[in-house]
Design a protein around this motif. Structure first.
Motif, PDB file in Angstrom:
ATOM      1  N   VAL A  59      56.614   5.635  29.910  1.00  0.00           N
ATOM      2  CA  VAL A  59      55.696   5.457  28.784  1.00  0.00           C
ATOM      3  C   VAL A  59      54.703   4.339  29.085  1.00  0.00           C
ATOM      4  N   ALA A  60      55.198   3.245  29.685  1.00  0.00           N
ATOM      5  CA  ALA A  60      54.323   2.123  30.033  1.00  0.00           C
ATOM      6  C   ALA A  60      53.294   2.548  31.069  1.00  0.00           C
ATOM      7  N   MET A  61      53.708   3.357  32.051  1.00  0.00           N
ATOM      8  CA  MET A  61      52.777   3.823  33.075  1.00  0.00           C
ATOM      9  C   MET A  61      51.679   4.684  32.467  1.00  0.00           C
ATOM     10  N   GLY A  62      52.049   5.621  31.604  1.00  0.00           N
ATOM     11  CA  GLY A  62      51.047   6.447  30.939  1.00  0.00           C
ATOM     12  C   GLY A  62      50.139   5.628  30.042  1.00  0.00           C
ATOM     13  N   GLY A  63      50.714   4.624  29.377  1.00  0.00           N
ATOM     14  CA  GLY A  63      49.924   3.767  28.497  1.00  0.00           C
ATOM     15  C   GLY A  63      48.891   2.950  29.240  1.00  0.00           C
ATOM     16  N   ILE A  64      49.223   2.498  30.462  1.00  0.00           N
ATOM     17  CA  ILE A  64      48.289   1.721  31.267  1.00  0.00           C
ATOM     18  C   ILE A  64      47.063   2.559  31.615  1.00  0.00           C
ATOM     19  N   ILE A  65      47.301   3.798  32.022  1.00  0.00           N
ATOM     20  CA  ILE A  65      46.192   4.677  32.385  1.00  0.00           C
ATOM     21  C   ILE A  65      45.307   4.953  31.172  1.00  0.00           C
ATOM     22  N   MET A  66      45.925   5.254  30.034  1.00  0.00           N
ATOM     23  CA  MET A  66      45.166   5.531  28.824  1.00  0.00           C
ATOM     24  C   MET A  66      44.402   4.297  28.366  1.00  0.00           C
ATOM     25  N   ALA A  67      45.016   3.104  28.495  1.00  0.00           N
ATOM     26  CA  ALA A  67      44.382   1.867  28.049  1.00  0.00           C
ATOM     27  C   ALA A  67      43.143   1.541  28.864  1.00  0.00           C
ATOM     28  N   TYR A  68      43.080   2.008  30.099  1.00  0.00           N
ATOM     29  CA  TYR A  68      41.900   1.746  30.924  1.00  0.00           C
ATOM     30  C   TYR A  68      40.822   2.810  30.722  1.00  0.00           C
ATOM     31  N   MET A  69      41.221   4.068  30.708  1.00  0.00           N
ATOM     32  CA  MET A  69      40.240   5.150  30.753  1.00  0.00           C
ATOM     33  C   MET A  69      39.577   5.427  29.414  1.00  0.00           C
ATOM     34  N   LEU A  70      40.333   5.381  28.332  1.00  0.00           N
ATOM     35  CA  LEU A  70      39.727   5.673  27.036  1.00  0.00           C
ATOM     36  C   LEU A  70      38.626   4.677  26.662  1.00  0.00           C
ATOM     37  N   PRO A  71      38.863   3.362  26.770  1.00  0.00           N
ATOM     38  CA  PRO A  71      37.774   2.426  26.472  1.00  0.00           C
ATOM     39  C   PRO A  71      36.574   2.611  27.394  1.00  0.00           C
ATOM     40  N   ALA A  72      36.834   2.967  28.673  1.00  0.00           N
ATOM     41  CA  ALA A  72      35.727   3.171  29.604  1.00  0.00           C
ATOM     42  C   ALA A  72      34.847   4.337  29.165  1.00  0.00           C
ATOM     43  N   VAL A  73      35.467   5.393  28.646  1.00  0.00           N
ATOM     44  CA  VAL A  73      34.709   6.564  28.206  1.00  0.00           C
ATOM     45  C   VAL A  73      33.773   6.197  27.060  1.00  0.00           C
ATOM     46  N   PHE A  74      34.296   5.538  26.049  1.00  0.00           N
ATOM     47  CA  PHE A  74      33.493   5.255  24.868  1.00  0.00           C
ATOM     48  C   PHE A  74      32.570   4.055  25.069  1.00  0.00           C
ATOM     49  N   ALA A  75      32.964   3.097  25.911  1.00  0.00           N
ATOM     50  CA  ALA A  75      32.077   1.965  26.205  1.00  0.00           C
ATOM     51  C   ALA A  75      30.847   2.409  26.978  1.00  0.00           C
ATOM     52  N   GLY A  76      30.964   3.556  27.682  1.00  0.00           N
ATOM     53  CA  GLY A  76      29.819   4.065  28.426  1.00  0.00           C
ATOM     54  C   GLY A  76      28.633   4.378  27.539  1.00  0.00           C
ATOM     55  N   LEU A  77      28.873   4.735  26.261  1.00  0.00           N
ATOM     56  CA  LEU A  77      27.779   5.009  25.327  1.00  0.00           C
ATOM     57  C   LEU A  77      26.899   3.788  25.143  1.00  0.00           C
ATOM     58  N   VAL A  78      27.523   2.618  25.058  1.00  0.00           N
ATOM     59  CA  VAL A  78      26.777   1.370  24.869  1.00  0.00           C
ATOM     60  C   VAL A  78      26.278   0.822  26.199  1.00  0.00           C
ATOM     61  N   LEU A  97      34.547  -3.034  30.510  1.00  0.00           N
ATOM     62  CA  LEU A  97      33.545  -3.572  31.423  1.00  0.00           C
ATOM     63  C   LEU A  97      33.113  -2.574  32.493  1.00  0.00           C
ATOM     64  N   SER A  98      34.012  -1.695  32.914  1.00  0.00           N
ATOM     65  CA  SER A  98      33.788  -0.886  34.107  1.00  0.00           C
ATOM     66  C   SER A  98      32.525  -0.020  34.090  1.00  0.00           C
ATOM     67  N   PRO A  99      32.081   0.560  32.951  1.00  0.00           N
ATOM     68  CA  PRO A  99      30.865   1.386  33.010  1.00  0.00           C
ATOM     69  C   PRO A  99      29.615   0.612  33.413  1.00  0.00           C
ATOM     70  N   LEU A 100      29.611  -0.710  33.249  1.00  0.00           N
ATOM     71  CA  LEU A 100      28.444  -1.484  33.657  1.00  0.00           C
ATOM     72  C   LEU A 100      28.179  -1.330  35.151  1.00  0.00           C
ATOM     73  N   SER A 101      29.250  -1.219  35.945  1.00  0.00           N
ATOM     74  CA  SER A 101      29.081  -1.027  37.389  1.00  0.00           C
ATOM     75  C   SER A 101      28.978   0.442  37.759  1.00  0.00           C
ATOM     76  N   SER A 102      29.840   1.282  37.191  1.00  0.00           N
ATOM     77  CA  SER A 102      29.837   2.695  37.573  1.00  0.00           C
ATOM     78  C   SER A 102      28.506   3.361  37.232  1.00  0.00           C
ATOM     79  N   ALA A 103      27.963   3.060  36.054  1.00  0.00           N
ATOM     80  CA  ALA A 103      26.656   3.601  35.681  1.00  0.00           C
ATOM     81  C   ALA A 103      25.520   2.739  36.233  1.00  0.00           C
ATOM     82  N   GLY A 104      25.732   1.418  36.240  1.00  0.00           N
ATOM     83  CA  GLY A 104      24.683   0.512  36.688  1.00  0.00           C
ATOM     84  C   GLY A 104      24.301   0.707  38.139  1.00  0.00           C
TER      85      GLY A 104
END
Length: 444
Positions: A43-62, A114-121
């Motif tokens: 559960v912790a392993m799945g939670g780590i992946i979700m905790a990173y990827m979901l915010p990255a998806v929605f932060a990309g809008l901003v 933070l990650s979309p700043l580099s991936s998109a930037g």
């Protein structure tokens, strides 16, 4: 090509992204291994992946708005320094006797934001570094090859290093790679991005004083993208099946470390070999696919790819031999690599250029949640089904999803084009032949 490498800014750009990408590949494998060792919790392993990827998806809008309003180089530097500090913090937290999971999740969420700043930037900055059109094509080719090399080398190197120096030290190397990347981007000549700052300085200053209008304009742009997508049945079906395909990939992401460690008894080296097999197969698949003229319909091809992925990963549930698992991962990579090529090309060919950014961003908020959602579900199901049972269930789900896609996506290439009613701002209406922006010759 020689002219490209003679440009010092491009060399700094390439070096920074290469080292950061290599470190990130090793870092995520080390983090998943570290969490597995310290918590013994799927559960912790799945939670780590979700905790990173979901915010990255929605932060990309901003992130896209910020990259258009402020100095892109500085934003990339801020992102890399911030994530470097975060990963150092993760090392410290995971060393504690009782791992504070909440704090670990908070840091991972911050890294994802933070990650979309580099991936998109990085993508938006490249045309400024290489303004010549003929060199820009070559530069994009070099960067694409770089990512493929990173995906192949990173997991294998991580597997060796985790076994040699431990996952904590590999995470430290990942943190250091972020700082090196920040340094490389800080070396880019100021004049390359000065005109961007000058052009946006006034608008960004006024936007800072008018938060309300800024947020309303952002929401309005998001609404246009969603309305366009939901007005096109076939495109919406494609997005739904892509979401399900991403979700079906979740069992592999979560279960593979456990599978390599317990079922294969191969340790971190074996895990790295499995990921490298997937990357090698994907590289070969993309090269072969681009070398042939594909004649099958897009929808049929995409549905078939989902079925092939399920069939290719099924041996992971049936066998516990490393060589069989590596072959399965290689075939899986070979089968799925054309999916992204066809999927992105289809969207680019069927969405008007002036809407492409908003529509693609809206789609990303849907499809990008598939893998982390699948990872979270798998973390709960592993105690019930076991690792191999989960891998088998994921393979079966992909086979069934692909068969359904073969039926429902058959009309993908014949869908009607829609245009935005400029008078209404974000309302959509079908257009006649004289108003179709993407003609029959543009179909995928």
């Amino acid at each position: 090509m020689k002219e490209l490498w003679l440009q010092r800014p491009f060399r700094w750009y390439w070096l920074g992204l290469f080292l950061s990408g290599l470190g990130d590949q090793m870092g995520w494998m080390a983090l998943s291994w570290f969490v597995m060792e310290r918590t013994q919790s799927p559960v912790a392993m799945g939670g780590i992946i979700m905790a990173y990827m979901l915010p990255a998806v929605f932060a990309g809008l901003v992130a896209g708005v910020l990259l258009d309003r402020y100095d892109r180089t500085k934003l990339i530097v801020v992102d890399n320094v911030g994530r470097g500090v975060i990963f150092f913090g993760l090392v410290a937290l995971l060393q504690m006797e009782q791992v504070p999971r909440l704090l670990v999740y908070i840091l991972v969420v911050c890294a994802g934001i933070l990650s979309p700043l580099s991936s998109a930037g990085a993508q938006t900055l490249l045309p400024r570094l290489v303004p010549k059109k003929e060199l820009l094509v070559k530069a994009n080719g070099v960067m694409e090859s770089q990512w493929q090399i990173v995906y192949m080398l990173g997991p294998a190197m991580a597997g060796v290093l985790i076994g040699w120096i431990g996952p904590a030290h590999v995470l430290i190397l990942n943190a250091a790679s972020f700082f090196v990347c920040a340094f490389c981007f800080s070396r880019l000549p100021r004049q390359l991005i000065a005109h961007q700052v000058q052009d946006q300085e006034a608008s960004s200053g006024s936007a800072a004083k008018k938060v309300g209008p800024f947020l309303r304009s952002l929401l309005a742009d998001m609404r246009v993208g969603y309305r366009y997508l939901f007005g096109r049945k076939e495109m919406l079906l494609l997005v739904i099946f892509t979401f399900l395909f991403n979700m079906g990939y979740g069992p592999v992401e979560v279960a593979l470390p456990l599978y390599a460690n317990k079922d294969l008894a191969a340790g971190p080296v074996g895990l790295g070999m499995l990921w490298s097999s997937l990357a090698g197969g994907a590289l070969l698949g993309s090269l072969l696919f681009t070398a042939v003229r594909w004649k099958l319909a897009t929808g049929v091809t995409l549905g078939g790819i989902i079925v092939l992925w399920g069939l290719a990963t099924l041996p992971l549930a049936l066998f516990t031999r490393l060589e069989v698992a590596m072959l399965a991962m290689g075939i899986a990579g070979l089968s799925f690599s054309p999916y992204n090529i066809l999927y992105r090309s289809y969207l680019q060919n069927h969405v008007p250029d002036h809407l492409l950014g908003r529509v693609m961003t809206s789609i990303r908020t849907i499809t990008g949640t598939g893998m982390p959602a699948g990872a979270a579900v798998c973390g709960v199901l592993i105690p019930v089904l076991g690792v191999r049972g989960l891998l088998g269930a994921g393979a079966a789900a992909c086979i069934l999803t692909g068969l359904l896609a073969l039926v429902l996506l058959r009309g993908l290439d014949q869908q009607e084009s829609l245009a935005v009613d400029q008078r209404g701002g974000d309302s959509l209406q079908p257009v006649g032949q004289e108003g179709v922006e993407l003609g029959e010759e543009r179909k995928a």
